[in-house]
Scaffold this motif. Structure first.
Motif, mmCIF file in Angstrom:
data_model
loop_
_atom_site.group_PDB
_atom_site.id
_atom_site.type_symbol
_atom_site.label_atom_id
_atom_site.label_comp_id
_atom_site.label_asym_id
_atom_site.label_seq_id
_atom_site.Cartn_x
_atom_site.Cartn_y
_atom_site.Cartn_z
ATOM 1 N N MET A 101 0.668 8.741 95.900
ATOM 2 C CA MET A 101 0.194 8.041 94.709
ATOM 3 C C MET A 101 1.202 6.986 94.275
ATOM 4 N N ILE A 102 0.710 5.757 94.091
ATOM 5 C CA ILE A 102 1.535 4.630 93.660
ATOM 6 C C ILE A 102 1.077 4.201 92.270
ATOM 7 N N PHE A 103 2.010 4.185 91.323
ATOM 8 C CA PHE A 103 1.706 3.793 89.954
ATOM 9 C C PHE A 103 2.429 2.474 89.653
ATOM 10 N N ASP A 104 1.648 1.427 89.502
ATOM 11 C CA ASP A 104 2.192 0.075 89.400
ATOM 12 C C ASP A 104 2.993 -0.100 88.107
ATOM 13 N N GLU A 105 4.261 -0.501 88.268
ATOM 14 C CA GLU A 105 5.170 -0.829 87.169
ATOM 15 C C GLU A 105 5.632 0.401 86.380
ATOM 16 N N TYR A 106 5.650 1.553 87.011
ATOM 17 C CA TYR A 106 6.185 2.751 86.370
ATOM 18 C C TYR A 106 7.707 2.741 86.532
ATOM 19 N N GLY A 107 8.437 2.624 85.436
ATOM 20 C CA GLY A 107 9.890 2.528 85.488
ATOM 21 C C GLY A 107 10.558 3.836 85.849
ATOM 22 N N GLY A 108 11.616 3.752 86.658
ATOM 23 C CA GLY A 108 12.426 4.926 86.948
ATOM 24 C C GLY A 108 13.282 5.306 85.758
ATOM 25 N N THR A 109 14.036 6.377 85.897
ATOM 26 C CA THR A 109 14.846 6.905 84.792
ATOM 27 C C THR A 109 15.770 5.847 84.203
ATOM 28 N N GLN A 110 16.495 5.138 85.052
ATOM 29 C CA GLN A 110 17.463 4.150 84.581
ATOM 30 C C GLN A 110 16.767 2.928 83.990
ATOM 31 N N ASN A 111 15.642 2.533 84.569
ATOM 32 C CA ASN A 111 14.862 1.417 84.046
ATOM 33 C C ASN A 111 14.408 1.696 82.617
ATOM 34 N N LEU A 112 13.850 2.877 82.396
ATOM 35 C CA LEU A 112 13.330 3.221 81.076
ATOM 36 C C LEU A 112 14.446 3.369 80.055
ATOM 37 N N GLN A 113 15.549 3.916 80.462
ATOM 38 C CA GLN A 113 16.664 4.070 79.534
ATOM 39 C C GLN A 113 17.278 2.726 79.185
ATOM 40 N N TYR A 114 17.405 1.850 80.167
ATOM 41 C CA TYR A 114 18.100 0.586 79.948
ATOM 42 C C TYR A 114 17.293 -0.357 79.076
ATOM 43 N N TYR A 115 16.011 -0.549 79.395
ATOM 44 C CA TYR A 115 15.202 -1.514 78.666
ATOM 45 C C TYR A 115 14.550 -0.940 77.411
ATOM 46 N N TYR A 116 14.233 0.340 77.456
ATOM 47 C CA TYR A 116 13.433 0.923 76.377
ATOM 48 C C TYR A 116 14.148 2.009 75.583
ATOM 49 N N CYS A 164 -3.616 6.993 96.438
ATOM 50 C CA CYS A 164 -4.073 6.480 95.146
ATOM 51 C C CYS A 164 -3.205 5.295 94.735
ATOM 52 N N TYR A 165 -3.827 4.186 94.440
ATOM 53 C CA TYR A 165 -3.120 3.066 93.801
ATOM 54 C C TYR A 165 -3.714 2.902 92.415
ATOM 55 N N ILE A 166 -2.856 3.047 91.393
ATOM 56 C CA ILE A 166 -3.295 2.926 90.008
ATOM 57 C C ILE A 166 -2.492 1.814 89.344
ATOM 58 N N GLN A 167 -3.172 0.792 88.837
ATOM 59 C CA GLN A 167 -2.477 -0.319 88.181
ATOM 60 C C GLN A 167 -2.180 0.076 86.735
ATOM 61 N N CYS A 168 -1.246 0.980 86.592
ATOM 62 C CA CYS A 168 -0.875 1.528 85.292
ATOM 63 C C CYS A 168 0.472 2.225 85.452
ATOM 64 N N PRO A 169 1.399 2.061 84.512
ATOM 65 C CA PRO A 169 1.296 1.467 83.168
ATOM 66 C C PRO A 169 1.369 -0.046 83.121
ATOM 67 N N HIS A 170 1.179 -0.706 84.232
ATOM 68 C CA HIS A 170 1.085 -2.168 84.318
ATOM 69 C C HIS A 170 0.062 -2.689 83.310
ATOM 70 N N ILE A 171 0.275 -3.934 82.820
ATOM 71 C CA ILE A 171 -0.744 -4.525 81.958
ATOM 72 C C ILE A 171 -2.060 -4.643 82.752
ATOM 73 N N TYR A 172 -3.174 -4.575 82.096
ATOM 74 C CA TYR A 172 -3.389 -4.657 80.670
ATOM 75 C C TYR A 172 -3.037 -3.334 79.977
ATOM 76 N N PHE A 173 -2.457 -3.466 78.744
ATOM 77 C CA PHE A 173 -2.224 -2.297 77.922
ATOM 78 C C PHE A 173 -3.493 -2.031 77.130
ATOM 79 N N VAL A 174 -4.151 -0.942 77.449
ATOM 80 C CA VAL A 174 -5.439 -0.656 76.808
ATOM 81 C C VAL A 174 -5.447 0.675 76.065
ATOM 82 N N TYR A 175 -4.465 1.567 76.362
ATOM 83 C CA TYR A 175 -4.446 2.881 75.722
ATOM 84 C C TYR A 175 -3.099 3.148 75.070
ATOM 85 N N ASP A 176 -3.143 3.833 73.917
ATOM 86 C CA ASP A 176 -1.904 4.362 73.364
ATOM 87 C C ASP A 176 -1.650 5.731 73.978
#
Length: 493
Positions: free
Chosen positions: A186-201, A356-368
């Protein structure tokens, strides 16, 4: 020689309608020529007919107050320019001029300006100059279409070469006699790794990581796909178990047709099931699980019809009548997630690879995070970091339900969860620390990477492995292959 008045009248009518037709054609051909190979020619036909119909309709309506087909043609042409490019103008107004209002406000300002122009047209004299102006406009657009066609020739050649590219050599074939277990990739487009999420968010994804750990996954916190931050340059590498892509996207898309990973499993007698969100993956020879698969080009990120309508005022009108486009995208995403969750039901015992290729959490942002539909204004909102994190949390719950279903019903299966790249949208935000460029590390390339090796199987350490090397390790471990661990830097040298 007597002049044929009927012929002259028909000629002028044709000449007067050509500006809106050639403008419509140029707008569609421009997008097609600039994106050769990313979609099909037929996808520009509907927008062309819609734009031409709108232009001709406007001309018919205003020819009476203007008392001239030619003046009506020129004014309709001016009006159609804004109709076709309205949302593009909104973006430019925001980015270049600091416009912060709603598109509706810009629309009213635009209508006011055109009302003044319309009044000026009423006051202008009617004469032969108007038909000459119509001819000049038409010739200019015909020339632009030809010019864009000529300048697109190198891209056409590149696309043809991409269509004829030879499949990469299949250097390894697994031993189906050793395991033969079902594999879920399963590939989730633009899902940040641990360091990515910590650094930017400044976001700790620990709750999700703890869940995966409790279910028996090995989770890598420091995996990087270092070759790129673009999906079309990463996914073909993953599917071919090697670094094969370049800046030539047509060639990259060609590498997605019958890639090494597909043929590796086909040679062992496996069936391949696809959950193919946005039709990004090649489907030939595979079993598509989504009911609403459409016949579009391999790797087409945007359907030309959708893109052209999206740039026009038509999409703004639809959005104000029920958020049509957002709901359509949200429905497609939900269908893909539900299909992913139940994909274990479609797996044959011992002989199925599910991709599975899922274009998420990649934009479009449609769900909270709670699955509520976001306001349409949030669809590409990178500045509010809670928007991306909310959709990521929403996706986490779907991944958990999917994993639970697979392990509870197919406990011997192998499950690989990856992303192509981390969150990239944080880069333009003003509050991104300057130290990013001092670390020597591009955190956008830090990815999700984790593996469930199956019940009663000794797990292998994947910490720090790229997506390509993780796949190679899985195939070595499960199917007695002998893939080396490779680096993008080796390819560069």
């Amino acid at each position: 020689m007597r002049k044929n008045k009927k012929t002259d009248w028909v000629t002028k009518r044709v000449q007067s309608v050509l500006p809106v037709i050639t403008l419509s054609a140029y707008s569609c051909f421009f997008v097609y020529f600039q994106n050769i190979g990313e979609g099909k020619f037929k996808e520009i036909i509907i927008p062309f007919l819609i734009f031409s119909g709108i232009g001709a309709g406007l001309q018919f309506l205003i020819r009476y107050p203007l008392k001239s087909d030619e003046k009506a043609s020129v004014f309709s042409w001016l009006l159609l320019i804004m109709i076709i490019n309205f949302n593009f103008v909104v973006v430019i107004a925001r980015q270049k001029f600091g416009f912060s209002g709603r598109p509706l406000h810009l629309m009213f300002a635009w209508l006011a300006i055109y009302a003044i122009i319309f009044w000026a047209f009423i006051k202008m004299k009617t004469g032969e100059a108007w038909i000459y102006l119509c001819n000049i406009i038409s010739v200019i657009y015909i020339g632009l279409i030809i010019f864009n066609g000529i300048t697109a020739i190198p891209d056409v050649i590149s696309w043809i070469k991409g269509q004829n590219v030879q499949m990469l050599e299949l250097v390894e074939t697994g031993n189906p006699g050793k395991m033969g277990r079902n594999v879920y990739y399963m590939i989730f487009d633009e899902y940040g790794g641990t360091q990515n999420l910590q650094y930017y968010y400044n976001f700790d994804n620990q709750e999700f990581e703890d869940y995966l750990d409790n279910r028996g996954f090995c989770y890598s916190h420091s995996s990087y796909n270092q070759e790129a931050t673009l999906t079309i340059q990463i996914v073909p590498n993953l599917l071919n178990l090697d670094y094969v892509t370049s800046d030539d996207d047509n060639r990259n898309r060609a590498y997605m047709r019958e890639p090494v990973l597909y043929r590796y499993f086909w040679n062992m007698g496996y069936k391949i099931n696809l959950v193919n969100h946005q039709n990004f993956l090649a489907k030939e020879g595979c079993n598509s699980l989504l009911e609403k698969q459409k016949e579009v080009a391999v790797g087409a990120d945007v359907n030309f019809t959708d893109y052209l309508i999206e740039q026009s005022i038509i999409s703004s009108i639809f959005r104000n009548i029920g958020n049509y486009f957002q709901e359509q995208y949200a429905n497609d995403l939900t269908e893909a997630l539900k299909t992913m969750e139940s994909s274990w039901k479609e797996a044959n015992e011992d002989k199925t690879l599910t991709i599975c290729y899922i274009q998420c959490p990649h934009i479009y942002f449609v769900y909270d995070e709670n699955g509520n539909l976001l306001p349409k204004e949030q669809k590409s909102n990178w500045e509010d970091k809670d928007v991306y994190i909310g959709q990521l949390k929403y996706l986490n719950r779907w991944i958990q339900k999917t994993v639970d279903g697979i392990i509870d019903n197919d406990p011997d299966a192998v499950i690989i969860l990856q992303s192509d790249h981390g969150a990239r949208g944080a880069i333009p935000c003003e509050n991104v620390p300057d130290e990013l460029w001092d670390t020597g590390v591009d955190y956008r390339q830090n990815v999700l990477n984790c593996v469930y090796w199956g019940a009663n199987v000794e797990p292998q350490d994947i910490e720090g492995l790229s997506g390509v090397n993780t796949l190679r390790l899985v195939l070595n471990t499960e199917f007695d292959s002998d893939f080396d661990m490779i680096s993008i830097h080796d390819k560069e040298n």
